[in-house]
Design a protein around this motif. Structure first.
Motif, mmCIF file in Angstrom:
data_model
loop_
_atom_site.group_PDB
_atom_site.id
_atom_site.type_symbol
_atom_site.label_atom_id
_atom_site.label_comp_id
_atom_site.label_asym_id
_atom_site.label_seq_id
_atom_site.Cartn_x
_atom_site.Cartn_y
_atom_site.Cartn_z
ATOM 1 N N VAL A 1 42.563 40.638 47.367
ATOM 2 C CA VAL A 1 42.392 42.047 47.022
ATOM 3 C C VAL A 1 43.734 42.752 47.163
ATOM 4 O O VAL A 1 44.522 42.463 48.051
ATOM 5 C CB VAL A 1 41.329 42.705 47.931
ATOM 6 C CG1 VAL A 1 39.960 42.105 47.663
ATOM 7 C CG2 VAL A 1 41.676 42.552 49.404
ATOM 8 N N SER B 1 34.760 33.439 46.302
ATOM 9 C CA SER B 1 34.503 34.869 46.380
ATOM 10 C C SER B 1 35.057 35.585 45.150
ATOM 11 O O SER B 1 36.013 35.132 44.522
ATOM 12 C CB SER B 1 35.139 35.451 47.648
ATOM 13 O OG SER B 1 36.562 35.457 47.538
ATOM 14 N N GLN C 1 35.301 38.990 45.732
ATOM 15 C CA GLN C 1 35.853 40.093 46.510
ATOM 16 C C GLN C 1 36.605 39.482 47.686
ATOM 17 O O GLN C 1 36.912 38.307 47.683
ATOM 18 C CB GLN C 1 34.734 41.027 46.995
ATOM 19 C CG GLN C 1 33.923 41.658 45.871
ATOM 20 C CD GLN C 1 32.780 42.497 46.399
ATOM 21 O OE1 GLN C 1 32.861 43.714 46.437
ATOM 22 N NE2 GLN C 1 31.714 41.862 46.803
ATOM 23 N N GLU C 2 36.900 40.274 48.688
ATOM 24 C CA GLU C 2 37.537 39.771 49.895
ATOM 25 C C GLU C 2 36.684 38.657 50.502
ATOM 26 O O GLU C 2 35.478 38.804 50.700
ATOM 27 C CB GLU C 2 37.723 40.920 50.891
ATOM 28 C CG GLU C 2 37.916 40.517 52.331
ATOM 29 C CD GLU C 2 39.160 39.664 52.557
ATOM 30 O OE1 GLU C 2 39.155 38.872 53.514
ATOM 31 O OE2 GLU C 2 40.115 39.780 51.773
ATOM 32 N N TYR D 1 34.659 39.291 53.771
ATOM 33 C CA TYR D 1 33.532 40.181 53.493
ATOM 34 C C TYR D 1 32.343 39.403 52.927
ATOM 35 O O TYR D 1 31.199 39.571 53.374
ATOM 36 C CB TYR D 1 33.970 41.277 52.520
ATOM 37 C CG TYR D 1 32.864 42.194 52.074
ATOM 38 C CD1 TYR D 1 32.554 43.330 52.802
ATOM 39 C CD2 TYR D 1 32.137 41.927 50.921
ATOM 40 C CE1 TYR D 1 31.537 44.180 52.395
ATOM 41 C CE2 TYR D 1 31.118 42.772 50.507
ATOM 42 C CZ TYR D 1 30.821 43.895 51.243
ATOM 43 O OH TYR D 1 29.803 44.735 50.839
ATOM 44 N N GLU D 2 32.599 38.535 51.952
ATOM 45 C CA GLU D 2 31.500 37.792 51.337
ATOM 46 C C GLU D 2 30.895 36.773 52.303
ATOM 47 O O GLU D 2 29.695 36.507 52.264
ATOM 48 C CB GLU D 2 31.985 37.113 50.058
ATOM 49 C CG GLU D 2 32.319 38.099 48.957
ATOM 50 C CD GLU D 2 32.271 37.484 47.578
ATOM 51 O OE1 GLU D 2 31.693 36.380 47.425
ATOM 52 O OE2 GLU D 2 32.807 38.097 46.648
ATOM 53 N N SER E 1 36.010 48.294 54.618
ATOM 54 C CA SER E 1 36.113 46.861 54.362
ATOM 55 C C SER E 1 35.221 46.053 55.299
ATOM 56 O O SER E 1 34.959 44.878 55.031
ATOM 57 C CB SER E 1 37.576 46.413 54.507
ATOM 58 O OG SER E 1 38.002 46.512 55.862
ATOM 59 N N ILE F 1 32.286 48.895 49.143
ATOM 60 C CA ILE F 1 32.934 47.925 48.257
ATOM 61 C C ILE F 1 31.935 46.931 47.687
ATOM 62 O O ILE F 1 32.237 46.214 46.747
ATOM 63 C CB ILE F 1 34.059 47.174 48.983
ATOM 64 C CG1 ILE F 1 33.495 46.296 50.111
ATOM 65 C CG2 ILE F 1 35.087 48.106 49.523
ATOM 66 C CD1 ILE F 1 34.538 45.412 50.761
ATOM 67 N N SER F 2 30.702 46.881 48.234
ATOM 68 C CA SER F 2 29.708 45.976 47.667
ATOM 69 C C SER F 2 29.237 46.459 46.310
ATOM 70 O O SER F 2 28.625 45.716 45.556
ATOM 71 C CB SER F 2 28.516 45.849 48.616
ATOM 72 O OG SER F 2 27.829 47.097 48.705
ATOM 73 N N LEU G 1 31.218 47.620 43.913
ATOM 74 C CA LEU G 1 32.298 47.597 42.933
ATOM 75 C C LEU G 1 31.828 46.967 41.628
ATOM 76 O O LEU G 1 31.117 45.958 41.638
ATOM 77 C CB LEU G 1 33.486 46.813 43.481
ATOM 78 C CG LEU G 1 34.239 47.462 44.651
ATOM 79 C CD1 LEU G 1 35.323 46.507 45.137
ATOM 80 C CD2 LEU G 1 34.838 48.794 44.253
ATOM 81 N N GLU H 1 40.485 39.238 36.058
ATOM 82 C CA GLU H 1 41.393 39.976 36.926
ATOM 83 C C GLU H 1 42.724 40.286 36.235
ATOM 84 O O GLU H 1 43.452 41.185 36.669
ATOM 85 C CB GLU H 1 41.674 39.165 38.207
ATOM 86 C CG GLU H 1 40.444 38.843 39.033
ATOM 87 C CD GLU H 1 39.911 40.040 39.792
ATOM 88 O OE1 GLU H 1 40.681 41.000 39.985
ATOM 89 O OE2 GLU H 1 38.739 40.027 40.194
#
Length: 849
Positions: A135, A196, A198-199, A202-203, A349, A363-364, A366, A402
């Motif tokens: 990220v 992942s 995302q970060e 986090y996942e 985060s 952020i979930s 996004l 991305e």
């Protein structure tokens, strides 16, 4: 429990009396926490909250988790599940002794298999999650880590060039591509693997919380902050006993007087991957000053432990005052607007779905990334994301969704300007992959031409900003991506293979498809591409690459571990890493082309082994015959020669003619310095010192295969710069067996040439004598070839001092006459040895005078 502003402060306990054997030191812990997680938190728990660090038996923990789940009607039907942070485990999984040569991939596969079986046999289900993206809010942290690793890699190469061996574990660097290929290795072992979007942390925390998993296995103190499943240390894991340390966030909170929902603020004030230490330094300074005023008792513990307690007390005292609207950042906290916004992002985060979130900060929620959605169909984007999450893809998701790809550190010698960095070697290949993905239907103009951001680590790249790389269309007709991915029939299959081969400029190899193994076809494509791109590579490099790919198929992991390397070549180390990085590009091209080859054929354990490649490199550059290079196996030799001729023919068509340029073993300590920039030249270096006399020695190396003459300059440490001439004659099998025996005997001296003479070259007299010696050596070598029994004599001659009866040149004439004797001569071995010993001693005396 909340702490009031007037609550008593917690004193720090005294430090532990000793560190248990095998435990990491506090310095090592600090270094690890600088790499990931909350600054100082994990070492604080180990030092100051021993009750929050509990050694647990994972088998018993699994049984208790299963029993509790049976009482919960909403529990999952799965076995007790452990979510594994794949990135954190790489250094622990790769336990192979050799790591610098490019990777012992078959041995590594065995390690992974045993590791997985230890859990599955205990009834524990494993789910592996790897970082799929970096990220952008953590980009600067990523850059700092990459620069630090670059410094460590420089130390690795300095050690190799100075000592000719792998450095100790303190400089350990995981082999290139380990994270990428480990995902596919685990999938081949039947494991559930995810990437992942995302970060990664986090996942992992979200998956564990959502599915009620028994724990998270990793090495990142961020998992203490997430309100999720228990955090278990992979660093403290004893795989033979299935025990490790559990870091209990509830007990931590009781010790420092905070609630679990206050931990994210604590983490951000201490410093983490989102909020740097520097940004919150003034807050910590104020907290520390207040803490010392209110707690005047002296402390013998580390300052970082006091810092955690001081900031915890600050958070608790602020929390009791009037809360801000969001309830997460106290209004009275002295922050500028930018720092307050940064703190919000940092706290968000850690907030998982269903937990309290800041406005527009969850952020979930996004939206899915679609960087180039106008260049591809929605079906392609959907399939791309699905393959990425299932860890079936490489590179494609980063490009399409991305608009960015990245590559971490590679074992590359920044002082060797003869070899291009891998990022530049494979850039043309990536541009064609981008073109295949993005340019179908494009009119070819520069208007609205997409550009991919590349964060690639290589010597000379300051990593201040990404490189902007534009796609290039394939040399053949640009096929539709939808057709390549979703089409069926033999025509589509042929189109996929054609697209894949075109990326590496190997269209002619389509006739080999189905005729040779897929892994060999992939290896042939890769070696051809490398030879075409790197103009300084030689026939010897080609032979090393191809021979190890052919011979590897018949080697077991045990046989590969037993390979003896007399010394390491820094150049071979870099070429090994270059090859493995190329395998990942093969994988990316294969995914983009619709997978004409099975992914398994592109895995390194089918075409590369670091020790095997290094041994083949040393043999090839010492002039070893092809039969010996191919392990005296006729079928391997036949296949090798066939692939070699096909490659050379392809190169000739493109104007690339390979030359023989053997690298003498003594050159392993020579370094050519040059500019450390992206515009590094690809031609042969002109700054290297010339060997004496170069033309004659090169001719001998090329003309007399059974003889090796190694002439090198001894380093500049000595004021009387000298040259070392080592002469070895002998049959190939004798030399090969002796090298093995010398390695088994141990000791560096057994691996060095035994017949050595130092000849001073600073004076004109020294240079003249060196030329005379070379001419005599030509005569001696020519005559020696006729007599196999005399070939190994020089190598076995002990360095004893003899008197030359006939002056400076008498011993040369005597030695030449001795070696001219025919094979059926009655001269016995001792007489031969004596004459040659005199010749060696004469060489030594001549150098001293």
């Amino acid at each position: 429990m909340q702490m009031s502003p007037s609550a008593p402060l917690l004193p720090l306990p005294p430090p532990p009396p000793q560190v248990r054997p095998g435990a990491i030191t506090k310095k090592e812990e600090g270094e690890e926490e600088r790499k990931m997680g909350v600054k100082g938190l994990q070492s604080f728990m180990e030092r100051c909250c021993p009750g929050a660090c509990e050694t647990v038996d994972l088998r018993e923990m699994s049984r208790q988790h299963a029993a509790n789940s049976q009482q919960d009607c909403t529990a999952s039907a799965h076995s007790p599940t452990l979510v594994v942070d794949g990135m954190a485990c790489l250094r622990h999984w790769y336990s192979c002794k050799n790591w610098v040569c490019g990777g012992q991939w078959r041995e590594y596969m065995d390690v992974l298999k045993s590791w997985v079986e230890a859990f599955t046999s205990a009834g524990i289900r494993l789910v592996f999650i790897f970082d799929g993206v970096v990220v952008e809010q953590k980009r600067q942290t990523w850059v700092k880590r990459r620069r630090r690793v670059n410094n460590e890699i420089s130390k690795i190469f300095r050690h190799i060039k100075e000592h000719g061996e792998q450095p100790g574990r303190e400089l350990f660097s995981i082999p290139s591509g380990l994270a990428t290929f480990t995902r596919f290795a685990l999938r081949s072992l039947g494991q559930e693997v995810f990437l992942s979007v995302q970060e990664g942390d986090y996942e992992i925390a979200n998956y564990a919380r959502k599915h009620g998993c028994m724990g998270i296995l990793g090495q990142d103190s961020d998992f203490i902050i997430y309100d999720s499943s228990p955090y278990l240390s992979v660093e403290k894991l004893r795989i033979d006993r299935l025990t490790t340390v559990l870091y209990d966030r509830q007990r931590l909170c009781r010790t420092i007087g905070l609630e679990v929902n206050q931990l994210p603020l604590l983490a951000c004030l201490l410093g983490n991957d989102v909020v740097s230490e520097e940004r919150m330094q003034h807050i910590r300074n104020d907290a520390m000053a207040a803490y010392r005023i209110n707690n005047s008792a002296p402390h013998s513990a580390a300052p970082q432990g006091q810092m955690v307690l001081a900031v915890s007390h600050l958070v608790s005292s602020l929390w009791c005052k009037e809360k801000e609207e969001t309830g997460l950042i106290p209004q009275s906290l002295n922050l500028s607007a930018p720092n307050r916004e940064l703190l919000k992002r940092g706290i968000c985060s850690y907030l998982l779905p269903g937990q309290e979130a800041l406005q527009q900060g969850d952020i979930s929620a996004l939206p899915p990334a679609r960087a180039f959605e106008k260049h591809v169909s929605p079906e392609i984007l959907r399939a791309c994301r699905e393959k990425h999450v299932a860890a079936e893809d490489f590179m494609v998701y980063g490009v399409l969704c991305e608009g960015l790809i990245e590559c971490s550190n590679t074992l590359e010698d920044e002082e060797d300007t003869e070899l291009l960095p891998q990022a530049l070697v494979y850039k043309p290949c990536r541009q064609l992959i981008y073109g295949l993905l993005l340019l179908h239907g494009h009119d070819g103009s520069d208007v609205d031409l997409p550009a991919v951001r590349e964060w690639f680590v290589y010597p000379g790249n300051p990593l201040k900003e990404p490189d902007m790389v534009h796609p290039i269309s394939l040399p053949c007709d640009q096929p539709s991506l939808d057709l390549l991915w979703f089409g069926t029939g033999p025509e589509v299959s042929a189109l996929r293979l054609k697209s894949f081969l075109s990326i590496f400029d190997c269209q002619e190899f389509s006739e080999l498809y189905g005729d040779i193994e897929d892994c060999l076809l992939a290896a042939l494509c890769l070696v051809t591409y490398i030879i075409l791109q790197v103009q300084t590579l030689s026939q010897e490099d080609l032979d090393a690459y191809l021979s190890q790919a052919v011979c590897l198929r018949q080697k077991s992991p045990q046989e590969l571990q037993q390979i003896k390397l007399p010394f390491l070549s820094s150049r071979a180390v870099q070429l090994g890493s270059l090859y493995v990085r190329g395998l990942s590009h093969l994988l990316g091209a294969n995914c983009a082309s619709g997978c004409p080859l099975p992914s398994a054929a592109l895995m390194p354990w089918h075409s590369f082994d670091g020790r095997l490649f290094h041994s083949k490199y040393l043999l090839a550059h010492s002039g070893t015959e092809k039969t010996v290079l191919l392990d005296s196996d006729s079928s391997c030799l036949s296949l090798f020669l066939r692939l070699r001729e096909k490659l050379l023919e392809t190169c000739r068509k493109r104007g690339r003619v390979l030359q023989s340029r053997p690298k003498a073993p003594a050159e392993r300590h020579q370094t050519t310095t040059g500019p450390k920039s992206r515009e590094r030249h690809t031609g042969p270096s002109t700054g290297a010192p010339a060997v004496l006399p170069g033309t004659l020695c090169q001719g001998l190396l090329e003309a007399a295969a059974p003889v090796e003459i190694c002439i090198s300059l001894i380093g500049p440490q000595r004021s009387d710069r000298t040259q070392q001439v080592a002469v070895r004659t002998g049959g190939k099998e004798e030399r090969r067996q002796e090298a093995i025996n010398a390695e088994e005997d141990g000791g560096r001296e057994g691996r060095r040439e035994e017949a050595e003479v130092n000849i001073r070259t600073e004076t004109e007299r020294g240079r003249e004598k060196a030329n005379i010696i070379t001419l005599i050596l030509i005569h001696i070598i020519t005559s020696t070839i006729k007599d196999p029994r005399t070939r190994a004599i020089l190598k076995h001659s002990p360095e004893v001092d003899h008197t030359a009866a006939e002056g400076d040149t008498g011993w040369l004439r005597a030695g030449g006459s001795l070696l001219n004797k025919e094979h059926n001569s009655t001269l016995n071995r001792e007489e031969r040895r004596g004459g040659l010993e005199g010749m060696v001693s004469g060489l030594k005396r001549m150098g001293k005078t």
